[in-house]
Design a protein around this motif. Sequence first.
Motif, PDB file in Angstrom:
ATOM      1  N   SER A   1      30.738  46.837  44.766  1.00 53.58           N
ATOM      2  CA  SER A   1      31.510  47.636  45.747  1.00 53.58           C
ATOM      3  C   SER A   1      30.833  47.774  47.104  1.00 53.58           C
ATOM      4  O   SER A   1      31.304  48.517  47.960  1.00 53.58           O
ATOM      5  N   GLU A   2      29.748  47.051  47.318  1.00 50.57           N
ATOM      6  CA  GLU A   2      29.054  47.185  48.609  1.00 50.57           C
ATOM      7  C   GLU A   2      29.948  46.817  49.796  1.00 50.57           C
ATOM      8  O   GLU A   2      30.052  47.587  50.765  1.00 50.57           O
ATOM      9  N   PRO A   3      30.630  45.648  49.772  1.00 50.19           N
ATOM     10  CA  PRO A   3      31.507  45.329  50.910  1.00 50.19           C
ATOM     11  C   PRO A   3      32.661  46.326  51.051  1.00 50.19           C
ATOM     12  O   PRO A   3      33.029  46.698  52.175  1.00 50.19           O
TER      13      PRO A   3
ATOM     14  N   MET B   1      40.775  38.370  50.770  1.00 52.45           N
ATOM     15  CA  MET B   1      41.879  38.888  51.594  1.00 52.45           C
ATOM     16  C   MET B   1      42.937  37.829  51.873  1.00 52.45           C
ATOM     17  O   MET B   1      44.135  38.112  51.888  1.00 52.45           O
ATOM     18  N   LYS B   2      42.497  36.594  52.077  1.00 52.70           N
ATOM     19  CA  LYS B   2      43.432  35.540  52.470  1.00 52.70           C
ATOM     20  C   LYS B   2      44.086  34.837  51.285  1.00 52.70           C
ATOM     21  O   LYS B   2      45.214  34.354  51.394  1.00 52.70           O
ATOM     22  N   ASN B   3      43.396  34.791  50.142  1.00 53.67           N
ATOM     23  CA  ASN B   3      43.870  33.942  49.048  1.00 53.67           C
ATOM     24  C   ASN B   3      44.269  34.677  47.772  1.00 53.67           C
ATOM     25  O   ASN B   3      44.789  34.047  46.845  1.00 53.67           O
TER      26      ASN B   3
ATOM     27  N   GLN C   1      32.190  36.151  54.098  1.00 53.19           N
ATOM     28  CA  GLN C   1      33.049  35.025  53.737  1.00 53.19           C
ATOM     29  C   GLN C   1      33.763  35.262  52.413  1.00 53.19           C
ATOM     30  O   GLN C   1      34.922  34.880  52.241  1.00 53.19           O
ATOM     31  N   GLU C   2      33.088  35.901  51.471  1.00 49.27           N
ATOM     32  CA  GLU C   2      33.721  36.209  50.195  1.00 49.27           C
ATOM     33  C   GLU C   2      34.824  37.251  50.373  1.00 49.27           C
ATOM     34  O   GLU C   2      35.877  37.179  49.721  1.00 49.27           O
TER      35      GLU C   2
END
Length: 230
Positions: free
Chosen positions: A179-181, A152-154, A146-147
């Motif tokens: 940096s995991e995601p 990406m969207k905002n 979600q984060e």
Amino acid sequence: MVLEEVKRVLIILLMLVVVLTTSSASAQRAREEQGSVKVYFRVGATAIDEDYKDNGKSLNEFAEVINAHKGAKGVQIGHISIVSSTSPEGGKLLNDRIAEQRAKAITNWLMAKTSVELVYEVKSMRTDWEMLISAVERMEDVPYKQEVLDIMKNTPEFEESNGKTLTQRLAKLRTLHGSEPYKWLLRNVFPEMRYASALTTIQWELRKVLTVATESPMNFPFMGGSDTIK
């Protein structure tokens, strides 16, 4: 009498024109097809690797569509529209250059395989963020999903600061939770974003010729004869 025969001839000719025009339009719509291909690239690469993913198979099938129709009478091969995308880890200027070079690479490959002088239009979209967002939304195991989507969207993709263009969105992704995601996306999603897609339209026109054959030439009353159309 003469005037009546002239009217009959004109009416029949008009009906034939309408029928043939309608038939020709229908045939034209039926005689159109599109071919498309998506080619993937390794990170930073602009040369086509036929052994990477299904590139070789996909490209050859696309070339076969063009070769099957080239040179045929009345066939028109439309211009090729190429959309080139890059993954976001490179800088803006670098990604622009890579996207352009990938688009040209696929066009040159097709011209070499088909011997057709193709007119092409390049549309370099750089990073396909819509595709990236859609991929993340579909996946269940994205770390801090979600984060990631919120960034990406905002978050604006680029930000101007002191005359420089900064990659704001990517910078946030890189620093999110150590940096995991970002590393997960780098392994699992970014490879699917390095591609160039080509689309072409092949059209051909069918012209119907009406031939009226009789054992002897028809002579209507206004021509001095006695033949009639019934």
